[in-house]
Design a protein around this motif. Structure first.
Motif, mmCIF file in Angstrom:
data_model
loop_
_atom_site.group_PDB
_atom_site.id
_atom_site.type_symbol
_atom_site.label_atom_id
_atom_site.label_comp_id
_atom_site.label_asym_id
_atom_site.label_seq_id
_atom_site.Cartn_x
_atom_site.Cartn_y
_atom_site.Cartn_z
ATOM 1 N N LEU A 147 0.915 -1.171 -0.144
ATOM 2 C CA LEU A 147 0.037 0.091 -0.134
ATOM 3 C C LEU A 147 0.935 1.023 -0.001
ATOM 4 N N ILE A 148 0.590 2.037 -0.964
ATOM 5 C CA ILE A 148 1.602 3.180 -1.174
ATOM 6 C C ILE A 148 1.002 4.497 -1.069
ATOM 7 N N SER A 149 1.696 5.323 -0.504
ATOM 8 C CA SER A 149 1.423 6.902 -0.043
ATOM 9 C C SER A 149 2.569 7.721 -0.546
ATOM 10 N N ALA A 150 1.985 8.862 -1.305
ATOM 11 C CA ALA A 150 3.030 9.676 -2.072
ATOM 12 C C ALA A 150 2.880 11.080 -1.747
ATOM 13 N N ASN A 151 3.869 11.870 -1.568
ATOM 14 C CA ASN A 151 3.610 13.265 -1.542
ATOM 15 C C ASN A 151 4.363 13.886 -2.827
ATOM 16 N N THR A 152 3.477 13.712 -3.938
ATOM 17 C CA THR A 152 3.953 13.849 -5.366
ATOM 18 C C THR A 152 2.841 14.392 -5.965
ATOM 19 N N ASN A 153 2.854 14.754 -7.375
ATOM 20 C CA ASN A 153 1.618 14.972 -8.112
ATOM 21 C C ASN A 153 0.779 13.860 -8.623
ATOM 22 N N SER A 154 0.656 12.735 -7.936
ATOM 23 C CA SER A 154 0.078 11.513 -8.195
ATOM 24 C C SER A 154 -1.500 11.886 -8.328
ATOM 25 N N ILE A 155 -2.215 11.140 -9.092
ATOM 26 C CA ILE A 155 -3.624 11.297 -9.000
ATOM 27 C C ILE A 155 -4.039 10.671 -7.736
ATOM 28 N N ASN A 156 -3.580 9.602 -7.130
ATOM 29 C CA ASN A 156 -4.128 9.016 -5.906
ATOM 30 C C ASN A 156 -2.991 9.209 -5.031
ATOM 31 N N LYS A 157 -3.285 9.636 -3.772
ATOM 32 C CA LYS A 157 -2.259 9.883 -2.734
ATOM 33 C C LYS A 157 -1.924 8.543 -1.988
ATOM 34 N N THR A 158 -2.802 7.674 -1.977
ATOM 35 C CA THR A 158 -2.561 6.575 -1.240
ATOM 36 C C THR A 158 -3.339 5.389 -2.046
ATOM 37 N N ALA A 159 -2.737 4.264 -2.425
ATOM 38 C CA ALA A 159 -3.328 3.245 -3.228
ATOM 39 C C ALA A 159 -2.427 2.040 -3.298
ATOM 40 N N ILE A 160 -3.005 0.787 -3.686
ATOM 41 C CA ILE A 160 -2.101 -0.401 -3.957
ATOM 42 C C ILE A 160 -1.228 -0.227 -5.001
ATOM 43 N N GLY A 161 0.212 -0.930 -4.732
ATOM 44 C CA GLY A 161 1.071 -0.905 -5.608
ATOM 45 C C GLY A 161 1.093 -2.247 -6.499
ATOM 46 N N ASP A 162 2.119 -2.543 -6.990
ATOM 47 C CA ASP A 162 2.333 -3.811 -7.736
ATOM 48 C C ASP A 162 2.414 -4.980 -6.912
ATOM 49 N N VAL A 163 1.313 -5.980 -6.931
ATOM 50 C CA VAL A 163 1.319 -6.967 -6.032
ATOM 51 C C VAL A 163 2.265 -8.165 -6.506
ATOM 52 N N GLY A 164 2.802 -8.811 -5.814
ATOM 53 C CA GLY A 164 3.819 -9.767 -6.257
ATOM 54 C C GLY A 164 3.583 -11.279 -5.564
ATOM 55 N N MET A 165 4.419 -12.218 -6.189
ATOM 56 C CA MET A 165 4.355 -13.541 -5.716
ATOM 57 C C MET A 165 5.814 -14.144 -6.147
ATOM 58 N N GLY A 166 6.036 -15.152 -5.347
ATOM 59 C CA GLY A 166 7.224 -15.875 -5.791
ATOM 60 C C GLY A 166 7.529 -17.303 -5.177
ATOM 61 N N VAL A 167 8.481 -17.729 -5.729
ATOM 62 C CA VAL A 167 8.637 -19.253 -5.235
ATOM 63 C C VAL A 167 10.319 -19.550 -4.999
ATOM 64 N N SER A 168 10.732 -20.250 -3.996
ATOM 65 C CA SER A 168 12.072 -20.211 -3.893
ATOM 66 C C SER A 168 12.348 -21.895 -3.592
ATOM 67 N N TYR A 169 13.451 -22.178 -4.048
ATOM 68 C CA TYR A 169 13.733 -23.827 -3.984
ATOM 69 C C TYR A 169 15.321 -23.939 -3.459
ATOM 70 N N ILE A 170 15.594 -24.738 -2.734
ATOM 71 C CA ILE A 170 16.893 -24.883 -2.063
ATOM 72 C C ILE A 170 17.416 -26.115 -2.419
ATOM 73 N N PRO A 171 18.394 -26.181 -3.568
ATOM 74 C CA PRO A 171 18.885 -27.244 -4.123
ATOM 75 C C PRO A 171 20.013 -27.924 -3.241
ATOM 76 N N TYR A 172 20.641 -27.262 -2.601
ATOM 77 C CA TYR A 172 22.023 -27.602 -1.962
ATOM 78 C C TYR A 172 22.109 -27.016 -0.416
ATOM 79 N N MET A 173 22.297 -27.874 0.523
ATOM 80 C CA MET A 173 22.198 -27.437 1.799
ATOM 81 C C MET A 173 23.237 -28.136 2.694
ATOM 82 N N LYS A 174 24.211 -27.441 3.531
ATOM 83 C CA LYS A 174 24.920 -27.768 4.307
ATOM 84 C C LYS A 174 24.809 -27.214 5.718
ATOM 85 N N ASN A 175 25.624 -27.457 6.715
ATOM 86 C CA ASN A 175 25.371 -26.868 8.019
ATOM 87 C C ASN A 175 25.812 -25.414 8.002
ATOM 88 N N ASN A 176 26.887 -25.049 7.066
ATOM 89 C CA ASN A 176 27.370 -23.618 7.293
ATOM 90 C C ASN A 176 27.345 -23.041 5.796
#
Length: 248
Positions: A80-109
């Motif tokens: 949720l983004i608010s701006a002190n600019t010349n924006s049309i909306n002063k507060t609005a939803i931004g770009d929604v994101g999603m992601g996936v991660s995978y761990i192919p290698y793992m050791k103690n350190n």
């Protein structure tokens, strides 16, 4: 067909490697505050950025959900983004994101994580988003140093647009980022430098931050980090972010 068979064999080997190492995950670089992959996490944070065109404030909810044998991790971002600019909306939803991660290698350190994020063109105001659909594949390497007192995380990521509004600039950014974290008691401090090369403007848009964090309960952490952009093409001048992590 041979490539598909090879990928299937590699996936099978990585899968069983991770199962064999599952007891070590709590000691891995990806199990530390702010960067672990193995617990369900909700992050609430607020970030203020000062730019040459005004200021932006982003209040964001991020959810991390490990799945399967916890080698996989899903991520969702709602800003949720608010701006002190010349924006049309002063507060609005931004770009929604999603992601996936995978761990192919793992050791103690040390360990390696592969990550892909996608941000949708959902901003309610043109100033609050890129106007594009953006995909961000990345590889992350984590390693403990100095008897596990310091954690080093290095990320190489590419950010590229593949759809969206024709009147908005395309996105082609290569990111190389390194962060060092030092843990003591219930606290941590960190320093980060990120180099971003924007292939569209053919210039660097870099930034750096320091971070201070503390574990306030067994399942809750707080952090604060001031940051600054540097270079002639930087996207912002300075900023500050504060956040709360809830582990469950």
């Amino acid at each position: 067909m041979k490539k598909i068979q090879l990928l299937s064999i590699l996936f099978f080997l990585f899968h069983h490697l991770l199962l064999a190492q599952e007891s070590d995950t709590l000691k891995s670089p990806f199990s530390e505050p702010r960067y672990h992959y193995f617990l369900k996490t909700i992050i609430f944070f607020d970030e203020y950025l000062d730019t040459d065109n005004g200021s932006f404030n982003t209040t964001q909810v991020r959810v991390l959900l490990p799945i399967g044998n916890k080698a996989w991790n899903l991520r969702f971002d709602l800003p949720l983004i608010s701006a002190n600019t010349n924006s049309i909306n002063k507060t609005a939803i931004g770009d929604v994101g999603m992601g996936v991660s995978y761990i192919p290698y793992m050791k103690n350190n040390n360990g390696i994580a592969l990550r892909t994020r996608v941000y949708a063109n959902t901003a309610a105001d043109p100033n609050f988003g890129t106007g594009k659909w953006v995909v961000m594949p990345a590889v992350v390497y984590g390693k403990y140093l100095y008897e596990k007192r310091i954690l080093w995380l290095s990320t190489l990521e590419y950010q590229g647009s593949f759809a969206g509004e024709n009147d908005r600039n395309n996105i082609s950014v290569t990111l190389f980022e390194n962060v060092m974290l030092y843990f003591f008691g219930k606290n941590w401090v960190a320093g980060d430098v990120a180099f971003r090369y924007n292939g569209i403007i053919e210039g660097f848009q870099n930034n750096a931050f320091v971070e201070f964090g503390r574990k306030i309960t067994p399942n809750n952490l707080i952090y604060i980090h001031p940051s600054a952009g540097f270079g002639t093409n930087r996207t912002y001048n300075f900023g500050i972010e504060m956040g709360v992590l809830i582990l469950f």
